[in-house]
Design an enzyme around this catalytic site. Structure first.
Site, PDB file in Angstrom:
ATOM      1  N   GLN A   1       0.820  -1.196   0.000  1.00  0.00           N
ATOM      2  CA  GLN A   1       0.000   0.000   0.000  1.00  0.00           C
ATOM      3  C   GLN A   1       0.866   1.262   0.000  1.00  0.00           C
ATOM      4  O   GLN A   1       0.328   2.365  -0.153  1.00  0.00           O
ATOM      5  CB  GLN A   1      -0.939   0.016   1.218  1.00  0.00           C
ATOM      6  CG  GLN A   1      -2.033  -1.038   1.131  1.00  0.00           C
ATOM      7  CD  GLN A   1      -2.976  -1.028   2.326  1.00  0.00           C
ATOM      8  OE1 GLN A   1      -3.142  -2.014   3.035  1.00  0.00           O
ATOM      9  NE2 GLN A   1      -3.638   0.105   2.564  1.00  0.00           N
TER      10      GLN A   1
ATOM     11  N   ARG B   1      -9.217  -0.178   7.878  1.00  0.00           N
ATOM     12  CA  ARG B   1     -10.069   0.980   7.651  1.00  0.00           C
ATOM     13  C   ARG B   1     -10.217   1.803   8.927  1.00  0.00           C
ATOM     14  O   ARG B   1     -11.316   2.256   9.247  1.00  0.00           O
ATOM     15  CB  ARG B   1     -11.452   0.503   7.188  1.00  0.00           C
ATOM     16  CG  ARG B   1     -11.694   0.748   5.714  1.00  0.00           C
ATOM     17  CD  ARG B   1     -12.964   0.072   5.265  1.00  0.00           C
ATOM     18  NE  ARG B   1     -13.502   0.750   4.095  1.00  0.00           N
ATOM     19  CZ  ARG B   1     -14.040   0.132   3.057  1.00  0.00           C
ATOM     20  NH1 ARG B   1     -14.114  -1.183   3.034  1.00  0.00           N
ATOM     21  NH2 ARG B   1     -14.512   0.835   2.047  1.00  0.00           N
ATOM     22  N   CYS B   2      -9.097   1.973   9.656  1.00  0.00           N
ATOM     23  CA  CYS B   2      -9.208   2.546  10.985  1.00  0.00           C
ATOM     24  C   CYS B   2      -8.825   4.017  11.045  1.00  0.00           C
ATOM     25  O   CYS B   2      -9.063   4.645  12.063  1.00  0.00           O
ATOM     26  CB  CYS B   2      -8.351   1.771  11.974  1.00  0.00           C
ATOM     27  SG  CYS B   2      -6.590   2.074  11.783  1.00  0.00           S
TER      28      CYS B   2
ATOM     29  N   GLU C   1     -12.786   5.215   4.792  1.00  0.00           N
ATOM     30  CA  GLU C   1     -12.853   4.528   6.088  1.00  0.00           C
ATOM     31  C   GLU C   1     -14.049   4.916   6.929  1.00  0.00           C
ATOM     32  O   GLU C   1     -14.373   4.221   7.911  1.00  0.00           O
ATOM     33  CB  GLU C   1     -11.568   4.789   6.855  1.00  0.00           C
ATOM     34  CG  GLU C   1     -10.391   4.111   6.186  1.00  0.00           C
ATOM     35  CD  GLU C   1      -9.080   4.589   6.722  1.00  0.00           C
ATOM     36  OE1 GLU C   1      -8.226   3.750   7.038  1.00  0.00           O
ATOM     37  OE2 GLU C   1      -8.915   5.816   6.829  1.00  0.00           O
TER      38      GLU C   1
END
Lengths: 284, 163, 808
Positions: free
Chosen positions: C237, C384-385, C760
């Site tokens: 990523q 997705r935090c 997110e």
């Protein structure tokens, strides 16, 4: 992910298959749909030096309904159980249960024989077969014999079948009884948290027979004779259902697992039994 | 580790592959036949990313040995449309945003294809139930269901028009 | 050559710029199964590597015997820590200022930890060889409870840190303690709490889970011994960061390392950090001179790669009798596993947990986070935090509910009473964040109206009575959430990953015949950048998005960026795209002025062309200008038409949302049914509404999984109980509801196009919405707090503990 190496056999007839089992003993196992065995082999939890593929053996296929008797070849898939019209009339509980097993892809390959023969306490068909009072045909070196489903299961992965025998067919009576298969599960594809199969007959508002079997609540499927007996002669009132439930709970011995602790399993069992009885009664 | 010859038809073409009996069909397709459309997402037969068509059935190719596939007629995502063109389902997925990372997509579309053969006029509930063997992490399924329903409508009206 | 002039709406539509639900360019290849994911890669002579992993959670490694494995034909080598030590690669630095073992060095610290790396000719031989490696272990006591880890006589986990009383983030107060990170004003907060009218206190646990992208992590590393160039393809990523790290670890200069992220099958934060698999594959290729592939199994992924959450959050919230919040106190015990490998910006070991004042105007607050080592996998920041914002939002949204119970007040009303008001923006929170913009009341009112909130409460009350009368066994829960996100990391002055400031970049080149290519420092894992960033550009430079190629992920060609996670692509790289686009337009203006023989200032921009002010028939389109850039000799202007922008954001962005979940709960079976889920998101300017909706659906479904059953669970001796998809809950289409999405649009004042990012938000807001629905159903019977996940048996237990199961 990668299984250990094995020798592969694809016999064309049942006698050939048995001969291979005889030749290799413990080192040989049959494969039906493969959707129980292959995952175990991929995790190297099952070692099978000789794999005997049953897919070409024609005598293991097909569903017949004749003279009120249903015969299902061991290699009949869940998908075929769901789509067979004659079976839908003769034993609608089969379709109802099969639709709650696994997912569409697994149902295309998974067989009734595979679901019934290996003694996995999580499988749905064994309890259902006990509910239907089915008989399994086993074929071995000494020929064929029949074993009642209610006598077949000894413990987790331990059954009456000898290592050199192959289950070839399942037989039970067609029935117009009220039926229900109630299964609580965490999601589609999961084994039962608790499941109950109920068949019962009704005559003028009175229950004349009842058969109740429970799944994944012990190390074997449990056919509860007393639970069924508790309904006979009653009108399946809440009190009668309560009695049947109590009897059923007496016969099970659930374990704790990721689905929950023992107390919860008892409660789930209670709910599945009572709901299955109510549904079956409404359909009877 | 003795190999055997496996003869199978894939996307209409006959192949003879030398494979160990234990070789998983998904690896045979991806490695020996260079069909990397079907993907691997787990090793316990849950995710469905490897879904193909085998002899008219939706099958998880990770749960079939090469040896078992001897004589089989297989279609993968690559065989569902002419190269470079999108079929009705694929076009519908694009139109209705039925994919994001694309990893579950070949399995989804291959399964949806068979689903619509089983039931050309599914309800939304039928689609959700019929696609429950294919996991997705990106889309939350809503637009996948929408894509399949729209494709069904399109295919049915095309059929009616043809009749 | 002048185009005929069609009407402005048509010209604008042709651009497919901002606001257009442009269909995705990626779909062409993905729907045909022609994506290019890491495991699709084949190279001549490619070898396959994979790990021997520890079955034990804590053990000494007494010996490793590789003889049998090496004797298997087709096995090339087996690497252990001993082999990596001369290269100083047996340990590697983490993103959080700690170090972690690449291969077991004397001991193992979590089940599934990498012990040896087997390299073989193919994956089947490799799997057989792994079985033949003989490892002798001596088991040690296991710690899986972070509170027990801090007891005085707890076993020492990190013997490598023996005697070190401070770490990267300050003092360590115990041998299993990592850091204490504080924010806000402790004394003032404690004072407020001690003297408040009402205080609600609760321990809120956000359990351990895992991002579980459908594609696991993997790499193909290839050292070209002839050119001396190392190429590494992988599920990265943050490809540029990986290149810099690979250079630091290997000693190979960055210009001789090329890192490529191909198509990635979902990231969700699982693919940010550097894993032992990447390091071992790189070592293996350097040693063998052949390409080496490593792809992990699903069990490896769940057991050993970056997990998410595991925060024990003890909260105290103070309020007046009328429900005005006066203070918030939060103490967190953070279970980091065996190594602190959290993918946080360097200065934020607890991420942005200090957004835990949420959407509320809270005058004083304090946060203290104690990081703790346990015998579990390393990680913590993923899924997705937004760097712990999921934890912060869950915390505050649960505390609001507990406070509502304490005050005997409606929870929607309590929220509305305490929202930061529109006029207060930009708003500086008690923790020091400057929220850029928001209009919470409008969003909240819209949400309540959309679901018919008042009627729902009436229905719910009636249902409670019916339940008490024995007429039904189902309860209704209304789960409320109003979350505020903090994304777009971040300003270089305080946000960096391993020293690299968290700017991002866009480089644009316009071709002579009017199409364009742009390269970015981010990398899509399904978010659709190739589609959406072209839209940003289209609106800036007046070339249709369909004529723009967007490339990401190749460090040889893409400008340096910090990658895609934490919803940062739109806020940062999206801004860079707009700024680079404006540089293009500025040069284009000069070219147009030259062509039209006017002064720059006499021109104005109109969608896709520069027009002479007051003389609309005199214009030059971007297409004409592009050609001229290559064709004309313009005094004072270089040929060509390209620009690059490295954007250092002045602030984070603050998307927000109002989510309401209506749930039916079967008290006897513990099962649930979601009747309705309404999600209103405000992500500022909306680039592609179709893509936004898809992100929300996906994030909500991940939230559903987390709240309603998904967990990484351990037994007391550190065995992972949920290591396969049998027990690690991923809902199918059947378990997933249909969502209703909605929006408001409150642009960010500091972002060039006002966009905030959205990826997110649905996970941040979704989990509290689902969880609050479960809690709300049982509130009338006295429930205050029940830990997630709310799977069947835990919901059953709530009812059971409240005495709701008479013996049927």
């Amino acid at each position: 992910m990668i299984p250990a190496a094995f020798d592969y056999h694809r016999p064309q007839g049942i006698e050939d298959a048995v001969a291979i089992l005889q030749a290799h003993g413990d080192d040989a196992r049959v494969i039906a749909g493969g959707h129980s065995l292959i995952p175990m082999m991929k995790l190297r939890m099952a070692e099978v030096p000789n794999l005997v593929d049953l897919q070409d053996i024609e005598s293991l296929k097909g569903i017949t309904v004749q003279n009120g008797r249903v015969s299902i070849g061991a290699m009949v898939t869940q998908h075929e159980l769901i789509t067979d019209q004659a079976l839908a009339v003769a034993a609608p509980i089969m379709r109802e249960a099969a639709l709650q097993i696994a997912d569409p892809q697994v149902r295309y390959m998974g067989t009734i024989g595979g679901n019934v023969a290996n003694g996995d306490p999580g499988n749905d068909m064994p309890g259902l077969m006990q509910c239907l009072d089915a008989t399994f045909t086993l074929f071995g070196p000494d020929g064929a014999r029949g074993v009642k489903a209610r006598d077949f299961y000894e413990g987790a992965y331990m059954t009456e079948r000898d290592d050199e025998e192959i289950m070839t067919a399942i037989h039970f009576d067609a029935s117009t009884a009220g039926y229900a298969y109630e299964k609580q599960k965490r999601k589609i594809g999961d084994y039962a948290t608790a499941a109950a199969a109920v068949m019962l007959t009704k005559d003028g508002g009175t229950c004349t027979s009842a058969s109740i079997a429970l799944t994944n609540l012990s190390d074997t499927p449990i056919w509860s004779q007393t639970a069924g007996a508790a309904l006979v002669g009653t009108d399946c009132s809440p009190a009668a259902i309560k009695a049947a439930v109590a009897a059923g709970l007496d016969d099970i011995d659930p374990s704790e697992d990721n689905r929950g602790p023992v107390a919860f399993k008892y409660h789930a069992a209670r709910m599945m039994i009572s709901r299955a009885i109510s549904s079956a009664w409404a359909r009877a | 580790m003795t190999k055997m010859k496996v003869n199978l038809t894939v996307n209409g073409q006959a192949h003879e592959v030398e494979a160990e009996p234990r070789q998983l069909l998904i690896h045979l397709l991806r490695e020996d036949l260079n069909l990397t459309g079907p993907h691997i997402g787990c090793e316990t037969s849950h995710c469905g990313a490897c879904t193909i068509e085998m002899d008219g059935k939706s099958v998880k190719a990770c749960t079939v040995f090469a040896a078992q596939a001897q004589g089989a007629d297989i279609t993968t995502i690559e065989g569902l449309s002419e190269p470079g063109t999108l079929n009705v389902l694929q076009e519908s997925f694009r139109e209705h945003h039925g994919l994001q990372c694309g990893y579950c997509t070949p399995g989804m579309i291959t399964r949806a294809h068979r689903l619509l053969q089983e039931n050309p006029t599914p309800t939304e509930e039928d689609v959700r139930f019929g696609m429950a063997g294919n996991l997705c992490r990106c889309t939350g399924y809503q637009n996948i269901v929408k894509s399949i329903m729209a494709a069904a409508t399109e295919l049915n009206s095309a059929k009616e028009a043809a009749e | 050559m002048n185009d005929l002039s069609p009407d402005r709406a048509e010209r604008s539509a042709k651009l497919k710029g901002l606001g257009h639900s442009r269909k995705r360019v990626e779909d062409q290849r993905f729907t045909q199964g022609r994506g290019n994911y890491i495991d699709d890669m084949k190279m001549p002579d490619m070898l396959f590597g994979d790990f021997v992993r520890s079955p034990y959670a804590h053990a000494r490694v007494k010996s490793i015997n590789t003889d049998k494995a090496m004797a298997l034909p087709g096995v090339i080598a087996v690497l252990t820590a001993k082999d990596l030590e001369p290269l100083s690669l047996h340990w590697m630095p983490t993103l959080a200022g700690d170090k972690q073992m690449v291969l077991a060095d004397g001991k193992v610290l979590f089940q599934g930890q990498e012990v040896a790396f087997v390299i073989a000719e193919d994956r089947y031989i490799n799997a057989d060889a792994i079985e033949l490696v003989e490892v002798e272990y001596e088991e040690l006591p296991v710690i899986t409870d972070p509170f027990k880890a801090l007891e005085p006589d707890a076993v020492v986990l990190r013997e490598d840190l023996a005697g070190q009383t401070s770490g990267a983030h300050g003092e360590r107060k115990h041998h299993n303690h990592i850091f204490l990170w504080e924010a806000g004003d402790k004394a003032a907060t404690e004072q407020v709490i001690d003297t408040a009218d009402v205080v609600a206190e609760e321990m809120v646990y956000y359990h351990r889970t895992h991002p579980c992208p459908l594609e696991t992590c993997g790499t193909v590393a290839s050292m070209d011994k002839v050119t001396g160039k190392l190429t590494v393809w992988g599920t990265f990523q943050a490809p540029h960061v990986v290149r810099t790290v690979a250079s630091l670890l290997s000693g190979i200069e960055e210009h001789n390392i090329r890192v490529v992220s191909p198509d990635i099958g979902g990231g969700f934060g699982n693919k940010v950090g550097v894993y032992p698999g990447y390091v071992c594959a790189i070592v293996a290729t350097i040693v063998t001179g052949k390409p080496v592939k490593w792809i992990e199994d699903r069990m490896d992924n769940l057991m050993a790669t970056a997990f998410a959450r595991d925060y024990w959050m003890k909260g105290k919230i103070a309020a007046t009798k009328d429900g005005k919040i006066t203070g918030l106190h939060c103490e967190v015990t953070a279970d980091h596993g065996a190594f602190d490998a959290c993918a946080d910006p360097t200065k934020f070991p607890a991420g942005f947990m200090n957004i835990c004042t949420g959407s509320y105007d809270i005058p004083v607050a304090y946060l203290g986070v104690d990081g703790v080592y346990t015998n579990k996998a390393p990680g913590g920041v993923a899924y997705r935090c937004s760097f712990r914002v999921t934890e912060a939002a869950y915390f505050i949204e649960r505390m609001l509910e507990v406070l509502a119970i304490e005050l005997n007040m409606d929870a929607a009303e309590l929220r509305a009473k305490n929202f930061i008001r529109k006029e207060q923006f930009p708003y500086t929170s008690a923790m020091g964040w400057e929220y850029d913009s928001g209009d919470y009341h409008t969003a909240w009112d819209k949400a309540l109206k959309a679901v018919g909130y008042d009627a729902l409460r009436v229905e719910q009350a009636e249902r409670v009575e019916a339940f008490k009368r024995g007429e039904t066994r189902k309860l209704i829960g209304i789960g409320l959430t109003h979350f505020t996100e903090i994304v777009g990391a971040g300003p270089v002055k305080n946000c960096d990953i391993l020293g690299m400031g968290m700017f991002d970049s866009c480089e644009i080149r316009i071709h002579p015949t009017g199409s364009a290519i742009a390269r970015l420092g981010t990398i899509s894992q399904g978010q659709g950048h190739a589609t959406t960033f072209a839209q940003i550009m289209a609106s800036e430079i007046g070339i249709s998005a369909d004529s723009i190629t967007i490339e990401e992920g190749d460090t040889d060609t893409a400008p340096y960026g910090l990658g895609t996670y934490g919803s940062r692509s739109t806020p940062v790289a999206g801004a860079a795209t707009a700024m680079a686009g404006r540089k293009i337009r500025a040069k284009a203006q000069m070219i147009a002025a030259y062509l039209l023989e006017v002064h720059d200032g006499d021109l104005e921009w109109d969608i896709d062309r520069f027009v002479v002010k007051g003389a609309p028939e005199q214009f030059k389109t971007m297409t004409e200008i592009a050609y001229a850039a290559y064709n004309q000799a313009i005094p004072g202007v270089e040929p060509g038409l390209e620009a690059v922008s490295y954007y250092d954001p002045p602030n984070m962005t603050y998307p927000f949302g109002a989510y309401i979940c209506v749930m039916e709960i079967d008290v006897d079976t513990g099962t649930h049914e979601i009747r309705q889920f309404y999600a209103l998101d405000d992500c500022g300017t909306r680039i592609n509404p179709m893509v936004i909706e898809g992100q929300v659906h996906g994030g909500l479904t991940e939230a559903l999984a987390i709240a309603m059953g998904q967990e990484i669970a351990y037994d007391e001796i550190g065995n992972v109980k949920t290591g396969t998809l049998m027990d690690f809950f991923i809902p199918t289409a059947w378990e997933t509801p249909t969502y209703t999405t909605d929006f408001t649009e409150t642009p960010s004042p500091h972002h060039p196009i006002g966009a905030k990012g959205v990826g997110e938000s649905p996970n941040v807001g979704g989990v509290p919405a689902f969880s609050n629905a479960v809690h709300d159903a049982f509130r009338p019977f006295g429930l205050r707090q029940a830990h997630m996940p709310h799977d069947h048996w835990r919901i059953w237990k709530i009812g059971n503990d409240l005495g709701l199961h008479d013996d049927v």
